[in-house]
Motif scaffolding. Structure first.
Motif, PDB file in Angstrom:
ATOM      1  N   SER A 203       0.847  -1.197   0.000  1.00 26.84           N
ATOM      2  CA  SER A 203       0.000   0.000   0.000  1.00 26.84           C
ATOM      3  C   SER A 203       0.879   1.243   0.000  1.00 26.84           C
ATOM      4  O   SER A 203       2.077   1.185   0.328  1.00 26.84           O
ATOM      5  N   GLY A 204       0.273   2.374  -0.360  1.00 24.38           N
ATOM      6  CA  GLY A 204       1.004   3.636  -0.314  1.00 24.38           C
ATOM      7  C   GLY A 204       1.429   3.970   1.098  1.00 24.38           C
ATOM      8  O   GLY A 204       2.506   4.524   1.326  1.00 24.38           O
ATOM      9  N   ALA A 205       0.582   3.609   2.076  1.00 22.90           N
ATOM     10  CA  ALA A 205       0.920   3.864   3.478  1.00 22.90           C
ATOM     11  C   ALA A 205       2.164   3.076   3.887  1.00 22.90           C
ATOM     12  O   ALA A 205       2.999   3.572   4.658  1.00 22.90           O
ATOM     13  N   SER A 206       2.308   1.847   3.361  1.00 25.75           N
ATOM     14  CA  SER A 206       3.493   1.031   3.672  1.00 25.75           C
ATOM     15  C   SER A 206       4.751   1.671   3.099  1.00 25.75           C
ATOM     16  O   SER A 206       5.820   1.606   3.709  1.00 25.75           O
ATOM     17  N   VAL A 207       4.628   2.294   1.928  1.00 26.29           N
ATOM     18  CA  VAL A 207       5.767   2.980   1.308  1.00 26.29           C
ATOM     19  C   VAL A 207       6.203   4.158   2.179  1.00 26.29           C
ATOM     20  O   VAL A 207       7.401   4.379   2.404  1.00 26.29           O
ATOM     21  N   VAL A 208       5.225   4.894   2.683  1.00 29.40           N
ATOM     22  CA  VAL A 208       5.533   6.030   3.568  1.00 29.40           C
ATOM     23  C   VAL A 208       6.172   5.527   4.860  1.00 29.40           C
ATOM     24  O   VAL A 208       7.150   6.111   5.352  1.00 29.40           O
TER      25      VAL A 208
END
Length: 284
Positions: free
Chosen positions: A49-54
């Protein structure tokens, strides 16, 4: 140009969560593709997810995914590193010289890439205000502590470098409000250093740590955290070779940053100590 993104990923990948590690592995395999993606696109591509990338960017102690991409772009623009090279049985002396020199240079470059200038600046300000600095390390790290003590004494700063935990505990129990415990442990897991930091925290003494890059018991306990690079490619690096040079490099940076901040005063102090040691030499 900002660099060090790929080195951070390589150093940290085994300590990341499963989703973060998946993203890190993709970036390491496809860095040129990754720097042109958004966090959401990279999350979708890696089935995270994008949150995991952040979160990955934060785990690397960066300001965000854009910061990571800028550092990776800088890595891709610089010459390819030679990597660490280990010695072999019956190695010719000239080849040992070239390998160790190359390893040392590589270690210094890798360390420079992961330095957080804000955290380093914070450490400098704390050290400038400290009445006494209690440097503490075990084994090879004690050598770093002794080198730091010698530098601090040359500029009329209170400094100790005991290797005996009982003596360090005594210093902590009697510490002044501005005193600092400066803990040195390459692994970040040296039991004696961990105990000393816990004791310092108990007594409310401010702390600075110097460890390899990444989370560790020592770094987690310290108020201000400094790091050297961490690579496992060469067997003899575990014998405090390039890692020791990198630790000395950080001490030199701190010392010279302090000197720059109080230039005239510290130059005067260095001149006084230089004259004293020269007198000893001239009057044998």
């Amino acid at each position: 140009m900002s660099t060090g993104g790929l080195h951070r990923l390589k150093s940290m990948r085994n300590q990341l969560s499963a989703s973060e590690r998946k993203i890190a592995e993709f970036i390491l395999a496809h860095p040129r593709e990754a720097i042109h993606m958004t966090a959401a696109e990279l999350g979708k591509r890696t089935q995270t997810s994008g949150a995991s990338v952040v979160r990955l960017s934060k785990s690397l102690q960066l300001d965000g995914f854009q910061d990571l991409k800028m550092k990776i772009a800088g890595d891709l623009a610089k010459p390819v590193d030679q990597g660490y090279r280990d010695i072999k049985p019956e190695e010719p002396i000239d080849l040992i010289i070239r390998k160790i020199t190359s390893n040392t240079i590589q270690s210094l470059r890798d360390t420079a890439e992961i330095i957080d200038c804000r955290e380093l600046g914070k450490a400098v300000q704390i050290l400038l205000q400290a009445k006494n600095v209690h440097f503490f390390g075990i084994g090879a790290s004690h050598i770093i502590a002794l080198d730091a003590q010698q530098k601090w004494l040359r500029i009329n700063r209170g400094a100790t470098a005991f290797s005996d935990t009982h003596l360090v505990a005594t210093q902590i129990a009697n510490a002044e409000p501005s005193d600092i415990v400066f803990a040195i442990s390459f692994s970040g897991e040296t039991p004696e250093v961990v105990k000393i930091l816990r004791l310092a925290k108990m007594y409310g003494v401010r702390t600075i740590s110097l460890t390899k890059y990444g989370p560790s018991s020592v770094a987690n306990l310290a108020e201000t955290r400094l790091y050297t690079s961490f690579s496992m490619e060469a067997t003899f690096r575990s014998g405090a070779t390039s890692s020791r040079i990198a630790q000395l490099h950080i001490i030199d940076i701190l010392f010279l940053a302090m000197a720059s901040a109080q230039y005239d005063k510290i130059v005067e102090l260095l001149d006084k100590t230089r004259k004293a040691t020269r007198w000893l030499k001239d009057n044998n």
